[in-house]
Design an enzyme around this catalytic site. Structure first.
Site, PDB file in Angstrom:
ATOM      1  NE  ARG A 150      -1.767  -0.389   5.775  1.00  0.00           N
ATOM      2  CZ  ARG A 150      -2.476  -2.324   6.324  1.00  0.00           C
ATOM      3  NH1 ARG A 150      -3.193  -2.344   5.477  1.00  0.00           N
ATOM      4  NH2 ARG A 150      -1.755  -3.011   6.893  1.00  0.00           N
ATOM      5  CB  ALA A 201      -5.910  -7.618  10.247  1.00  0.00           C
ATOM      6  CG  ASN A 211      -7.796  -7.920   0.794  1.00  0.00           C
ATOM      7  OD1 ASN A 211      -7.890  -7.749   1.576  1.00  0.00           O
ATOM      8  ND2 ASN A 211      -7.224  -6.868  -0.162  1.00  0.00           N
ATOM      9  NE  ARG A 266       3.227  -8.632   4.099  1.00  0.00           N
ATOM     10  CZ  ARG A 266       1.883  -7.757   4.122  1.00  0.00           C
ATOM     11  NH1 ARG A 266       1.126  -7.490   3.575  1.00  0.00           N
ATOM     12  NH2 ARG A 266       2.301  -6.557   5.218  1.00  0.00           N
ATOM     13  CE1 TYR A 271      -0.923  -5.368   1.808  1.00  0.00           C
ATOM     14  CE2 TYR A 271       0.154  -3.265   2.815  1.00  0.00           C
ATOM     15  CZ  TYR A 271      -0.687  -4.380   2.832  1.00  0.00           C
ATOM     16  OH  TYR A 271      -0.466  -5.176   4.052  1.00  0.00           O
ATOM     17  CD  GLU A 277      -8.066 -16.328   1.889  1.00  0.00           C
ATOM     18  OE1 GLU A 277      -7.736 -15.699   2.402  1.00  0.00           O
ATOM     19  OE2 GLU A 277      -7.494 -17.043   0.705  1.00  0.00           O
ATOM     20  N   PRO A 306     -10.960  -4.695   6.713  1.00  0.00           N
ATOM     21  CG  PRO A 306      -9.552  -5.041   9.022  1.00  0.00           C
ATOM     22  CD  PRO A 306     -10.246  -5.638   7.714  1.00  0.00           C
ATOM     23  CG  ASN A 307      -6.073  -1.207   8.245  1.00  0.00           C
ATOM     24  OD1 ASN A 307      -6.777  -0.194   9.123  1.00  0.00           O
ATOM     25  ND2 ASN A 307      -5.614  -2.427   8.930  1.00  0.00           N
ATOM     26  CG  HIS A 350      -4.490 -11.916   0.626  1.00  0.00           C
ATOM     27  ND1 HIS A 350      -5.110 -10.947   1.410  1.00  0.00           N
ATOM     28  CD2 HIS A 350      -5.156 -13.039   1.043  1.00  0.00           C
ATOM     29  CE1 HIS A 350      -5.588 -12.201   2.739  1.00  0.00           C
ATOM     30  NE2 HIS A 350      -6.471 -13.152   1.760  1.00  0.00           N
TER      31      HIS A 350
END
Length: 147
Positions: free
Chosen positions: A19, A76, A73, A106, A24, A97, A11-12, A99
């Site tokens: 964003r 969330a 990735n 964070r 990012y 994975e 998502p996103n 990110h």
């Protein structure tokens, strides 16, 4: 013909470039996918993004049957999805994975990770470059790397 490496986004990620670019980066997901295709050589890539958890689970299952590796990735869903964890646990190909940011540095809720325990490796905090490293690793793990 070799089996594709699946590059899956959660998502996103469709909002990359606009964003929170201070976190990012400014590169779009399309730009990342284009660069990966240029670096993949003879290895086909299947690059997809979804905002829907079930669709991501379906793609992981597809990659397990039809792919050679997964670069993921999960966005969330990394921090919330037991369904994703279970699909990855059942996956028969290596999962890397990725990110863009470093979730460990964070918010507290990002410290929970359902992906890492079932991934071969995690690359975090290197921005879009992390995808390039994941592609190199996936090619090496599947015997599709350059000798």
């Amino acid at each position: 013909m070799s089996k594709p490496i699946y590059v899956l986004g959660g998502p996103n990620l469709n909002l990359l470039g606009t964003r929170e670019p201070e976190i990012y980066g400014h590169e779009t997901l399309e730009g990342i996918h284009t660069r990966l295709r240029s670096l993949s050589g003879d290895v086909p890539l299947e690059a997809r993004q979804t905002n829907h958890e079930g669709e991501l689970v379906d793609w992981i299952q597809e990659a397990s049957r039809e792919g050679s590796a997964v670069i993921l990735n999960a966005g969330a869903y990394t921090h919330t999805s037991v369904a994703l964890h279970d699909a990855l646990r059942a996956c028969k190909v290596p999962v890397i994975e990725v990110h863009l940011s470093n979730p460990a540095a964070r918010e507290a809720f990002r410290q929970v990770n359902y992906v890492a325990p079932v991934a071969k490796a995690t690359i975090a905090g290197l921005g879009a470059y992390g995808y390039e490293l994941a592609l190199l690793a996936a090619k090496s793990l599947t015997g599709q790397g350059e000798n």
